[in-house]
Design a protein around this motif. Structure first.
Motif, PDB file in Angstrom:
ATOM      1  N   PHE A 182       0.831  -1.192   0.000  1.00 16.67           N
ATOM      2  CA  PHE A 182       0.000   0.000   0.000  1.00 16.67           C
ATOM      3  C   PHE A 182       0.873   1.251   0.000  1.00 16.67           C
ATOM      4  O   PHE A 182       2.046   1.212   0.380  1.00 16.67           O
ATOM      5  N   ASP A 183       0.276   2.351  -0.421  1.00 13.61           N
ATOM      6  CA  ASP A 183       0.971   3.621  -0.590  1.00 13.61           C
ATOM      7  C   ASP A 183       1.272   4.237   0.790  1.00 13.61           C
ATOM      8  O   ASP A 183       0.345   4.653   1.493  1.00 13.61           O
ATOM      9  N   THR A 184       2.533   4.296   1.151  1.00 11.63           N
ATOM     10  CA  THR A 184       2.884   4.803   2.485  1.00 11.63           C
ATOM     11  C   THR A 184       2.559   6.295   2.625  1.00 11.63           C
ATOM     12  O   THR A 184       2.242   6.758   3.728  1.00 11.63           O
ATOM     13  N   GLY A 185       2.635   7.039   1.507  1.00 13.28           N
ATOM     14  CA  GLY A 185       2.279   8.453   1.575  1.00 13.28           C
ATOM     15  C   GLY A 185       0.815   8.640   1.925  1.00 13.28           C
ATOM     16  O   GLY A 185       0.462   9.464   2.785  1.00 13.28           O
ATOM     17  N   ARG A 186      -0.055   7.864   1.296  1.00 10.18           N
ATOM     18  CA  ARG A 186      -1.489   7.958   1.582  1.00 10.18           C
ATOM     19  C   ARG A 186      -1.810   7.418   2.976  1.00 10.18           C
ATOM     20  O   ARG A 186      -2.701   7.947   3.667  1.00 10.18           O
ATOM     21  N   LEU A 187      -1.101   6.377   3.382  1.00 13.30           N
ATOM     22  CA  LEU A 187      -1.282   5.885   4.747  1.00 13.30           C
ATOM     23  C   LEU A 187      -0.943   6.974   5.761  1.00 13.30           C
ATOM     24  O   LEU A 187      -1.679   7.190   6.730  1.00 13.30           O
ATOM     25  N   ASN A 188       0.156   7.675   5.533  1.00 10.14           N
ATOM     26  CA  ASN A 188       0.564   8.731   6.457  1.00 10.14           C
ATOM     27  C   ASN A 188      -0.371   9.929   6.402  1.00 10.14           C
ATOM     28  O   ASN A 188      -0.580  10.603   7.426  1.00 10.14           O
TER      29      ASN A 188
END
Length: 241
Positions: A17-23
């Motif tokens: 999963f996209d770590t930027g979107r998770l953050n």
């Protein structure tokens, strides 16, 4: 993507999963949403949780209990990518939580009974904030769960976590009910389930079963008699009944 070879204690699943979107979703979590973990004796320093799916959708309930009605919390409504991640797993979920382990903190070695793939529960971790020096110890092995990937942890194994870094470690954790879809995912990832205990209880084995049977018979009541008969039948057949 290269996967960790099959394990019975843990396994990397083929989802990232996209770590930027998770953050970005993590920024929607308010300080007041975080709850101290209820089992204070199980950790040192700081271990906190945010319930995203809980019993009756309660924002202050972080225990994972069987035979309860689980609903999304209002907190999850602020986090559309978390919802997208959760929905990508085509199975029923019970508890879904953010789990934060503070800098310099540790979760002591422990087991969570009834929380393994073999028990019908797959506990999945998706690290959002982590560092290479933050590791699980699972029985006799250390493993780092890398950010953005999906990891299964057999929480029925003796396990703990140590955060040696200067920053908190934050995981999205899902308790998933095993179904045929999830079984296929695990199989494709190379996971092989552990064999069930021969006598149904891991504390009973061929060396002590005779003593246990004798003790049950000596109790001289119907439930003990039935249990003794079941153990005798398994002992003779060599398979779980």
């Amino acid at each position: 993507m290269s996967l960790v070879p099959y394990k019975t204690k843990y396994c990397q699943l083929p989802f990232s999963f996209d770590t930027g979107r998770l953050n970005n979703d993590l920024k929607q979590i308010r300080e007041t949403d975080w709850l101290d973990h209820f089992n204070a004796s199980a950790y040192d320093n700081v271990w906190r949780c945010v319930p995203l799916r809980s019993v009756d959708g309660k924002p202050d309930h972080i225990q994972s209990l069987s035979d309860k009605h689980y609903k999304d919390t209002d907190i999850l409504k602020r986090c559309p990518y978390f919802q997208e991640v959760i929905d990508s797993f085509e199975c029923e979920k019970t508890s879904v939580r953010l789990m934060a382990l503070g800098a310099g903190s540790q979760i002591k070695m422990h087991t969570d009974k009834g929380t393994s793939f073999e028990d019908g529960i797959a506990r999945l971790h998706i690290p959002i904030v982590t560092r290479p020096d933050i590791c699980f110890t699972i029985e006799d092995e250390e493993i780092h769960f890398s950010a953005g990937f999906t990891w299964y942890l057999n929480a029925g194994c003796l396990h703990g976590v140590r955060n040696k870094s200067l920053t908190p470690r934050i995981h999205l954790m899902l308790d998933c009910i095993v179904n045929s879809w999830l079984e296929n995912v695990f199989q494709e990832a190379g996971f092989i389930p552990r064999a069930k205990p021969k006598y149904g209880d891991p504390s009973i084995n061929d060396k002590n079963v005779g003593t246990i049977i004798a003790g049950l018979i000596a109790m001289n009541n119907e439930p003990a008699k039935q249990m003794a008969e079941r153990l005798i039948a398994i002992q003779k057949s060599g398979t779980t009944t």
